[in-house]
Design a protein around this motif. Sequence first.
Motif, PDB file in Angstrom:
ATOM      1  N   TYR A 196       0.868  -1.186   0.000  1.00 44.98           N
ATOM      2  CA  TYR A 196       0.000   0.000   0.000  1.00 44.98           C
ATOM      3  C   TYR A 196       0.905   1.236   0.000  1.00 44.98           C
ATOM      4  CZ  TYR A 196      -4.133  -2.801   1.041  1.00 44.98           C
ATOM      5  OH  TYR A 196      -5.158  -3.704   0.974  1.00 44.98           O
ATOM      6  N   TYR A 197       0.396   2.343  -0.515  1.00 40.48           N
ATOM      7  CA  TYR A 197       1.165   3.584  -0.514  1.00 40.48           C
ATOM      8  C   TYR A 197       0.319   4.711   0.079  1.00 40.48           C
ATOM      9  CZ  TYR A 197      -1.527   5.157  -4.573  1.00 40.48           C
ATOM     10  OH  TYR A 197      -2.544   5.543  -5.416  1.00 40.48           O
ATOM     11  N   GLU A 198       0.975   5.736   0.547  1.00 42.01           N
ATOM     12  CA  GLU A 198       0.305   6.872   1.182  1.00 42.01           C
ATOM     13  C   GLU A 198      -0.226   7.812   0.104  1.00 42.01           C
ATOM     14  OE1 GLU A 198       2.015  10.491   3.724  1.00 42.01           O
ATOM     15  OE2 GLU A 198       2.242   8.547   4.770  1.00 42.01           O
ATOM     16  N   SER A 199      -1.527   7.758  -0.117  1.00 37.67           N
ATOM     17  CA  SER A 199      -2.116   8.583  -1.174  1.00 37.67           C
ATOM     18  C   SER A 199      -2.627   9.927  -0.657  1.00 37.67           C
ATOM     19  CB  SER A 199      -3.268   7.829  -1.851  1.00 37.67           C
ATOM     20  OG  SER A 199      -4.245   7.410  -0.910  1.00 37.67           O
ATOM     21  N   TYR A 200      -2.814  10.031   0.674  1.00 36.27           N
ATOM     22  CA  TYR A 200      -3.238  11.311   1.243  1.00 36.27           C
ATOM     23  C   TYR A 200      -2.921  11.315   2.736  1.00 36.27           C
ATOM     24  CZ  TYR A 200      -6.131  15.228   2.771  1.00 36.27           C
ATOM     25  OH  TYR A 200      -6.562  16.406   3.324  1.00 36.27           O
ATOM     26  N   ARG A 201      -2.488  12.469   3.229  1.00 38.19           N
ATOM     27  CA  ARG A 201      -2.270  12.624   4.671  1.00 38.19           C
ATOM     28  C   ARG A 201      -2.413  14.092   5.048  1.00 38.19           C
ATOM     29  NH1 ARG A 201       0.618  10.214   9.069  1.00 38.19           N
ATOM     30  NH2 ARG A 201       1.464   8.515   7.797  1.00 38.19           N
ATOM     31  N   ASP A 202      -3.121  14.331   6.152  1.00 36.24           N
ATOM     32  CA  ASP A 202      -3.114  15.644   6.780  1.00 36.24           C
ATOM     33  C   ASP A 202      -3.044  15.426   8.287  1.00 36.24           C
ATOM     34  OD1 ASP A 202      -5.681  14.982   7.632  1.00 36.24           O
ATOM     35  OD2 ASP A 202      -6.683  16.212   6.119  1.00 36.24           O
ATOM     36  N   GLU A 203      -3.317  16.434   9.071  1.00 30.44           N
ATOM     37  CA  GLU A 203      -3.161  16.313  10.517  1.00 30.44           C
ATOM     38  C   GLU A 203      -4.155  15.330  11.134  1.00 30.44           C
ATOM     39  OE1 GLU A 203      -3.449  20.157  12.168  1.00 30.44           O
ATOM     40  OE2 GLU A 203      -1.526  20.872  11.359  1.00 30.44           O
ATOM     41  N   GLN A 204      -5.267  15.082  10.451  1.00 35.73           N
ATOM     42  CA  GLN A 204      -6.307  14.237  11.035  1.00 35.73           C
ATOM     43  C   GLN A 204      -6.595  12.970  10.230  1.00 35.73           C
ATOM     44  OE1 GLN A 204      -9.730  16.790  11.491  1.00 35.73           O
ATOM     45  NE2 GLN A 204      -8.919  17.752  13.344  1.00 35.73           N
ATOM     46  N   LYS A 205      -6.073  12.859   9.040  1.00 33.83           N
ATOM     47  CA  LYS A 205      -6.475  11.736   8.191  1.00 33.83           C
ATOM     48  C   LYS A 205      -5.283  11.182   7.412  1.00 33.83           C
ATOM     49  CE  LYS A 205      -9.907  10.373   4.706  1.00 33.83           C
ATOM     50  NZ  LYS A 205     -10.476   9.304   5.544  1.00 33.83           N
ATOM     51  N   LEU A 206      -5.263   9.857   7.331  1.00 31.99           N
ATOM     52  CA  LEU A 206      -4.289   9.158   6.497  1.00 31.99           C
ATOM     53  C   LEU A 206      -5.057   8.219   5.585  1.00 31.99           C
ATOM     54  CD1 LEU A 206      -1.460   8.050   5.690  1.00 31.99           C
ATOM     55  CD2 LEU A 206      -1.686   6.444   7.600  1.00 31.99           C
ATOM     56  N   LEU A 207      -4.759   8.271   4.287  1.00 28.01           N
ATOM     57  CA  LEU A 207      -5.404   7.380   3.333  1.00 28.01           C
ATOM     58  C   LEU A 207      -4.340   6.530   2.649  1.00 28.01           C
ATOM     59  CD1 LEU A 207      -7.964   6.464   1.846  1.00 28.01           C
ATOM     60  CD2 LEU A 207      -7.571   8.281   0.174  1.00 28.01           C
ATOM     61  N   CYS A 208      -4.446   5.215   2.829  1.00 29.60           N
ATOM     62  CA  CYS A 208      -3.532   4.266   2.190  1.00 29.60           C
ATOM     63  C   CYS A 208      -4.262   3.545   1.065  1.00 29.60           C
ATOM     64  CB  CYS A 208      -3.015   3.253   3.209  1.00 29.60           C
ATOM     65  SG  CYS A 208      -2.030   3.978   4.538  1.00 29.60           S
ATOM     66  N   SER A 209      -3.672   3.531  -0.117  1.00 28.99           N
ATOM     67  CA  SER A 209      -4.284   2.897  -1.286  1.00 28.99           C
ATOM     68  C   SER A 209      -3.410   1.734  -1.757  1.00 28.99           C
ATOM     69  CB  SER A 209      -4.447   3.912  -2.414  1.00 28.99           C
ATOM     70  OG  SER A 209      -5.268   4.991  -2.008  1.00 28.99           O
ATOM     71  N   PRO A 210      -4.026   0.701  -2.350  1.00 25.63           N
ATOM     72  CA  PRO A 210      -3.247  -0.478  -2.770  1.00 25.63           C
ATOM     73  C   PRO A 210      -2.342  -0.176  -3.957  1.00 25.63           C
ATOM     74  CG  PRO A 210      -5.547  -0.690  -3.451  1.00 25.63           C
ATOM     75  CD  PRO A 210      -5.472   0.514  -2.580  1.00 25.63           C
ATOM     76  N   CYS A 211      -1.170  -0.807  -3.961  1.00 25.77           N
ATOM     77  CA  CYS A 211      -0.257  -0.708  -5.104  1.00 25.77           C
ATOM     78  C   CYS A 211      -0.860  -1.405  -6.314  1.00 25.77           C
ATOM     79  CB  CYS A 211       1.080  -1.353  -4.765  1.00 25.77           C
ATOM     80  SG  CYS A 211       1.994  -0.539  -3.426  1.00 25.77           S
ATOM     81  N   HIS A 212      -0.324  -1.107  -7.473  1.00 25.07           N
ATOM     82  CA  HIS A 212      -0.762  -1.778  -8.704  1.00 25.07           C
ATOM     83  C   HIS A 212      -0.470  -3.270  -8.606  1.00 25.07           C
ATOM     84  CE1 HIS A 212      -0.747  -2.808 -13.054  1.00 25.07           C
ATOM     85  NE2 HIS A 212      -1.705  -1.892 -13.086  1.00 25.07           N
TER      86      HIS A 212
END
Length: 379
Positions: A196-212
């Motif tokens: 998985y890779y870090e597709s979005y991050r801010d102070e309150q949220k982290l979004l991890c999305s699957p690799c190809h």
Amino acid sequence: MVLYLILLLLLTEIIIIGYGQDVNLEKSRVHNAAHVVRLPPCQACKFLVDSFKKEMERTARGKFEGGDAAWEEERLGSYSHSEVRLVEIQEKLCSSVERGKDQCHALAEEVEQDLDEWWFNKQGEDLHKYLCIDTLKSCCPDNHYGADCKPCPGFPGNVCNKSGKCKGAGTRKGNGKCICDAGYEGDFCNSCAAAYYESYRDEQKLLCSPCHLSCQGPCNQAGPKGCSVCKPGWFMDTEKGCLDVNECFMNPNPCKGKKFCVNNDGSYTCLACDKACESCEGDGPDMCTGCAQGYSLQDNVCVDEREYGRESHVSITRYLTYAGLCIATCIIFQKNTFIASLIGLSVALYISVSEYFLSSSEKNSSLHPAFDVGKLFSS
């Protein structure tokens, strides 16, 4: 004969009744097994509370066809908090429970006085909090865990980084550790897992999305360009990242025997050739590179030699029939011009319609066989 039929009917009825009894017995065993299941204390208390609330709704509807709390206060009057209504509720308590039914009844008897106290004096308080959390101490408030009902990591607004669940939350069990959702890891679920890779991050949220799907191991962005290493069946291109290896173009061909190759993402599949083919490059008799025994190449298609011969015979028979009809028309023409003209028009129409449907049937194999005139004459 009549006696035989009677005996047969009796035997059938006995079998049906016996089967029905077996089914009912099996259902009864399943229900009984569910009834004696022992649930965790908190879950058992929740089931009891849910059953009590359902019976409150039932008694409200049954008495006045209502159910709304404010409406009850206005319409139910003294019945709303009466002992009569409480007795009606307790008579049906746990009746809708399947798993842990016996435990529910036992718990209802154990806390009967506590339910009476809530009913007459504390209906303004949430029943689950009053009974399961404060009185029995079998549950904790939401997002609290353990014997002392400690708050989960990140409580109140960011439990387990909103990417997992707190172990034991809402119960007196568990250790409060975060059980991360797929794609997240760490004590607080605050980092991305492998693949998985870090597709979005801010102070309150982290979004991890699957690799190809072509990536083996970590990646740093979406698509095949984000891969650090390619999986087997893929190769690394300096500009486009991981690209699929087309095994079907490899020499020698990976599929042996009477099979052809179909490329898939990162792999391939071997499928059987058409029965008309000895070898092939794809599906269907038009993709053969060699015809099987009993088949011959006609217009770049391997056809059944017997079927091809039969179709030739049918065509000859059809044209001979047309010729016979024309000759018969000419003979009649010598005797009666009017009748011969009518027959001639009918013959011409018959031939036109027959050839039209035969031509259509060759283009569309789903055409109704009644229109296949060739088969009609060959039979």
